[in-house]
Design a protein around this motif. Structure first.
Motif, mmCIF file in Angstrom:
data_model
loop_
_atom_site.group_PDB
_atom_site.id
_atom_site.type_symbol
_atom_site.label_atom_id
_atom_site.label_comp_id
_atom_site.label_asym_id
_atom_site.label_seq_id
_atom_site.Cartn_x
_atom_site.Cartn_y
_atom_site.Cartn_z
ATOM 1 N N GLY A 247 -4.886 5.208 -0.197
ATOM 2 C CA GLY A 247 -5.849 4.677 0.770
ATOM 3 C C GLY A 247 -5.197 3.723 1.748
ATOM 4 O O GLY A 247 -5.497 3.737 2.955
ATOM 5 N N LEU A 248 -4.291 2.877 1.234
ATOM 6 C CA LEU A 248 -3.580 1.935 2.101
ATOM 7 C C LEU A 248 -2.693 2.692 3.080
ATOM 8 O O LEU A 248 -2.644 2.359 4.280
ATOM 9 C CB LEU A 248 -2.744 0.982 1.253
ATOM 10 C CG LEU A 248 -1.852 -0.014 2.008
ATOM 11 C CD1 LEU A 248 -2.698 -0.929 2.881
ATOM 12 C CD2 LEU A 248 -1.017 -0.832 1.026
ATOM 13 N N TYR A 249 -2.003 3.731 2.565
ATOM 14 C CA TYR A 249 -1.130 4.499 3.441
ATOM 15 C C TYR A 249 -1.924 5.167 4.560
ATOM 16 O O TYR A 249 -1.493 5.192 5.724
ATOM 17 C CB TYR A 249 -0.393 5.583 2.636
ATOM 18 C CG TYR A 249 0.482 5.046 1.528
ATOM 19 C CD1 TYR A 249 1.068 3.783 1.612
ATOM 20 C CD2 TYR A 249 0.737 5.809 0.386
ATOM 21 C CE1 TYR A 249 1.868 3.305 0.592
ATOM 22 C CE2 TYR A 249 1.536 5.328 -0.634
ATOM 23 C CZ TYR A 249 2.091 4.073 -0.527
ATOM 24 O OH TYR A 249 2.887 3.592 -1.531
ATOM 25 N N ILE A 250 -3.092 5.698 4.222
ATOM 26 C CA ILE A 250 -3.920 6.368 5.228
ATOM 27 C C ILE A 250 -4.391 5.369 6.278
ATOM 28 O O ILE A 250 -4.394 5.656 7.481
ATOM 29 C CB ILE A 250 -5.114 7.061 4.557
ATOM 30 C CG1 ILE A 250 -4.619 8.229 3.694
ATOM 31 C CG2 ILE A 250 -6.111 7.568 5.591
ATOM 32 C CD1 ILE A 250 -5.705 8.886 2.868
ATOM 33 N N SER A 251 -4.768 4.156 5.816
ATOM 34 C CA SER A 251 -5.220 3.133 6.753
ATOM 35 C C SER A 251 -4.098 2.744 7.717
ATOM 36 O O SER A 251 -4.308 2.616 8.929
ATOM 37 C CB SER A 251 -5.706 1.893 5.991
ATOM 38 O OG SER A 251 -6.811 2.216 5.180
ATOM 39 N N VAL A 252 -2.894 2.562 7.161
ATOM 40 C CA VAL A 252 -1.752 2.200 8.011
ATOM 41 C C VAL A 252 -1.448 3.326 8.992
ATOM 42 O O VAL A 252 -1.193 3.087 10.196
ATOM 43 C CB VAL A 252 -0.515 1.890 7.141
ATOM 44 C CG1 VAL A 252 0.716 1.706 8.018
ATOM 45 C CG2 VAL A 252 -0.758 0.649 6.294
ATOM 46 N N SER A 254 -3.513 5.492 10.153
ATOM 47 C CA SER A 254 -4.575 5.538 11.162
ATOM 48 C C SER A 254 -4.334 4.508 12.262
ATOM 49 O O SER A 254 -4.517 4.787 13.455
ATOM 50 C CB SER A 254 -5.938 5.292 10.501
ATOM 51 O OG SER A 254 -6.234 6.286 9.548
ATOM 52 N N VAL A 255 -3.914 3.307 11.848
ATOM 53 C CA VAL A 255 -3.633 2.251 12.839
ATOM 54 C C VAL A 255 -2.473 2.662 13.735
ATOM 55 O O VAL A 255 -2.527 2.501 14.966
ATOM 56 C CB VAL A 255 -3.323 0.911 12.119
ATOM 57 C CG1 VAL A 255 -2.844 -0.127 13.121
ATOM 58 C CG2 VAL A 255 -4.554 0.412 11.374
#
Length: 269
Positions: A247-252, A254-255
């Motif tokens: 989830g953290l990787y996807i958020s990063v 996305s940014v």
């Protein structure tokens, strides 16, 4: 623009992949078509070696039955769980009294009478047997008999997995699942595994909770030391193999993608 399209396509694909497919969650849809005769026959468990029986004898003259209320075993308090109704939590019920442990030959040693066989007996028939034996000494005795260590294990995709001690030595599969807080949304309701030890032989049965047919199965009423396992569906298994930081990787990502798209837009301008 191509980067933007790839990013949007990736997000949409991820959302589709992460959504759990719809599965049947209703129990016993065909209950009205099923006869309950066989389930009643399967409701009574036979007494097994290692069972702990609390036996209390009463009569009009309590002094007469005192010799029958002595125990050669421990009478420590045992905590049991009542089967909850609706959404109530299971209640702890302390039980204590003269306790007799069934030995490996399915016998107990009872005061004044001696060795009594409980082989192939259920609680009702053994209560009758004790009453008849005590009646030779006491007029109209009343025998109260409880199995205090009847336990089942519920594991897998349930909200509260664990081992439960059941009062009165009887529970159904649905009752045990109720104690465990019911299945999670990831539990497969059409393939619940029950493992049972019958005279030293391990047996396995898979039950479909969405069909009322299992009411007539010998596995609808659970037996002493039964183990119930609810298998996780494919989505739960996939999520268990996914890195917890996904989830953290996807958020990063996305940014970063948003920044790239912004930079490209400014560059074109």
């Amino acid at each position: 623009m191509n980067c933007k399209k790839y990013f949007i396509s990736g997000v949409v694909g991820f959302m589709i992949f992460s959504c759990a497919p719809r599965q049947e969650i209703n129990y016993m849809k065909d209950i009205e078509n099923i006869s309950l005769d066989n389930s009643i026959k399967n409701s009574r468990s036979t007494i097994q070696p290692g069972d702990q029986l609390v036996i209390t004898v009463t009569a009009k003259d309590m002094d007469v039955v005192k010799p029958f209320n002595q125990s050669y075993s421990s009478s420590a308090t045992v905590t049991q769980y009542s089967v909850p109704s609706s959404n109530n939590l299971p209640q702890q019920l302390p039980v204590s009294g003269p306790t007799y442990i069934v030995d490996t030959d399915a016998n107990i040693t009872f005061p004044q009478i001696g060795t009594i066989s409980a082989k192939d007996e259920n609680l009702e028939t053994f209560r009758t047997k004790l009453t008849n034996l005590i009646s030779a000494y006491v007029k109209n005795p009343v025998v109260d008999l409880k199995l205090i260590n009847f336990k089942v294990s519920v594991l897998g995709e349930v909200n509260k997995p664990g081992q439960y001690i059941i009062p009165d030595g009887s529970t159904t599969l649905l009752g045990a699942l109720g104690l465990a807080g019911d299945l999670t949304p990831f539990g497969i309701r059409t393939n619940v595994l029950i493992v049972r030890n019958i005279d030293g032989q391990i047996t396995k049965e898979r039950v479909d909770l969405t069909s009322a047919q299992f009411i007539n199965s010998p596995y609808y009423y659970l037996k002493q030391n039964d183990m119930v396992y609810v298998q996780p569906n494919a989505n739960r298994e996939k999520s268990a193999r996914v890195d917890p930081n996904t989830g953290l990787y996807i958020s990063v990502a996305s940014v970063i993608a948003s920044l790239v798209i912004g930079v490209l837009a400014l560059t074109k301008n």
